[in-house]
Write an enzyme that holds these catalytic residues in place. Structure first.
Site, PDB file in Angstrom:
ATOM      1  N   SER A 174      33.469  52.141  46.859  1.00 55.35           N
ATOM      2  CA  SER A 174      32.261  51.996  47.663  1.00 55.35           C
ATOM      3  C   SER A 174      32.615  51.798  49.124  1.00 55.35           C
ATOM      4  O   SER A 174      33.627  51.168  49.456  1.00 55.35           O
ATOM      5  CB  SER A 174      31.434  50.799  47.180  1.00 55.35           C
ATOM      6  OG  SER A 174      30.331  50.563  48.041  1.00 55.35           O
ATOM      7  N   TYR A 187      31.426  42.421  44.518  1.00 51.76           N
ATOM      8  CA  TYR A 187      31.458  43.876  44.404  1.00 51.76           C
ATOM      9  C   TYR A 187      32.396  44.495  45.436  1.00 51.76           C
ATOM     10  O   TYR A 187      33.240  45.340  45.106  1.00 51.76           O
ATOM     11  CB  TYR A 187      30.041  44.429  44.570  1.00 51.76           C
ATOM     12  CG  TYR A 187      29.915  45.913  44.413  1.00 51.76           C
ATOM     13  CD1 TYR A 187      29.958  46.501  43.151  1.00 51.76           C
ATOM     14  CD2 TYR A 187      29.743  46.747  45.520  1.00 51.76           C
ATOM     15  CE1 TYR A 187      29.844  47.874  42.997  1.00 51.76           C
ATOM     16  CE2 TYR A 187      29.616  48.114  45.378  1.00 51.76           C
ATOM     17  CZ  TYR A 187      29.667  48.673  44.119  1.00 51.76           C
ATOM     18  OH  TYR A 187      29.547  50.034  43.966  1.00 51.76           O
TER      19      TYR A 187
END
Length: 314
Positions: A174, A187
């Site tokens: 990401s 995350y």
């Protein structure tokens, strides 16, 4: 919204950015280029994973679709079969289960053959500030699924890839691992770890003919990644949290076809190997990036150490 998007993209970049699939990664360009290949996609039941399974099938590969919900992957396999593509199979497993990779690879090899391409797409998220995260296992679960689950499947496919001296590993990461945004500590940490691990994997795996990529797929609303991820207590208490999430959601306007077709291009295009071990942003034009990569030591990518996770110091 414009401010949030500027965080995701390098405003000084000369590379073209895309929200949807484009000519260089067009499905028509790579149709049937992966005939005889076996692809395993984790998190293949919905969203990006589902689109990826269909894209690899269209490229001629046999596809193993893995997810936690059996009805989801059965539906994906049904669509692949209805389209008249090569064989596909549905697998129901939780990637956080340490025994799952071994079971899965054994079943795939018995049914489709050894895995040539692994797409580690399965992931979960947690959106919370640290102060109001009272259950540490909510955050730790994000690390286990995104990091440990991915590494587990890499270990499982590695022996066969090494013995055959071929393989492609795509780790879905990401852009949040490359920038600093609040509320995504678990995350972002997990994805940053995968970017670094991919770089090290390339150092170890490339001599065996195995190429690895850490790919930011896009900012897409058609995903179940955020389901149940939001810490509602923090959302209610922390000033600015609601505004942040509103802007964040508005920035998610890319299509699932963009990463799906990018993954296929990375597996099928021989020149993609020039970016092995690096971070790749699927919203950037891959053809333009590879044009720079083809310059080798004389190009900016190598000279400036671009597309790698690093800490710049004095």
């Amino acid at each position: 919204m414009a401010t949030m998007q500027n965080l995701y993209r390098n405003p000084g970049s000369s590379i073209t950015y895309h929200h949807d699939t484009y000519d260089y990664i067009s499905p028509a360009k790579y149709r049937d280029t992966l005939k005889g290949k076996v692809v395993l996609i984790t998190g293949a039941g919905r969203g990006i994973g589902k689109a990826t399974a269909l894209a690899f099938a269209a490229a001629g590969a046999s596809v193993a679709c893995l997810a936690r919900t059996h009805s989801d992957v059965e539906n994906v396999v049904r669509q692949i079969e209805q389209n008249g593509y090569p064989r596909a199979m549905a697998l129901m497993e939780d990637v956080a289960d340490s025994e799952a990779p071994g079971r899965v690879i054994k079943e795939i090899e018995a049914t489709l053959g050894p895995v040539d391409v692994l797409v580690n797409n399965a992931g979960i998220s947690r959106v919370s500030d640290i102060e109001h995260e009272k259950d540490i296992f909510k955050s730790w679960g994000v690390i286990e699924v995104n990091m440990r689950g991915t590494i587990g499947f890499i270990h499982a496919v590695l022996p066969s890839m090494i013995s055959r001296k071929t393989g492609c590993i795509i780790n879905v990461v990401s852009v949040l691992a490359t920038i600093s945004l609040p509320y995504f500590s678990a995350y972002s940490s997990a994805k940053a770890g995968l970017i670094r691990a991919t770089q090290i994997m390339d150092m170890e795996f490339r001599p065996h003919g195995i190429f690895s990529y850490a790919v930011h797929p896009c900012m897409c609303a058609d995903t179940t990644l955020a389901q149940g991820a939001l810490n509602l207590k923090a959302y209610a208490k922390v000033e600015g949290f609601r505004q942040f999430m509103s802007e964040f959601q508005l920035s998610m306007k890319d299509t699932v076809a963009l990463p799906a077709d990018t993954f296929v291009a990375l597996a099928a295009d021989p020149d993609a190997k020039l970016m092995s071990g690096k971070y790749i942003d699927a919203t950037q034009d891959l053809g333009e990036v590879l044009n720079e990569a083809r310059k080798g030591p004389d190009g900016r990518i190598e000279k400036e150490g671009l597309y790698t996770l690093k800490v710049d110091t004095l």
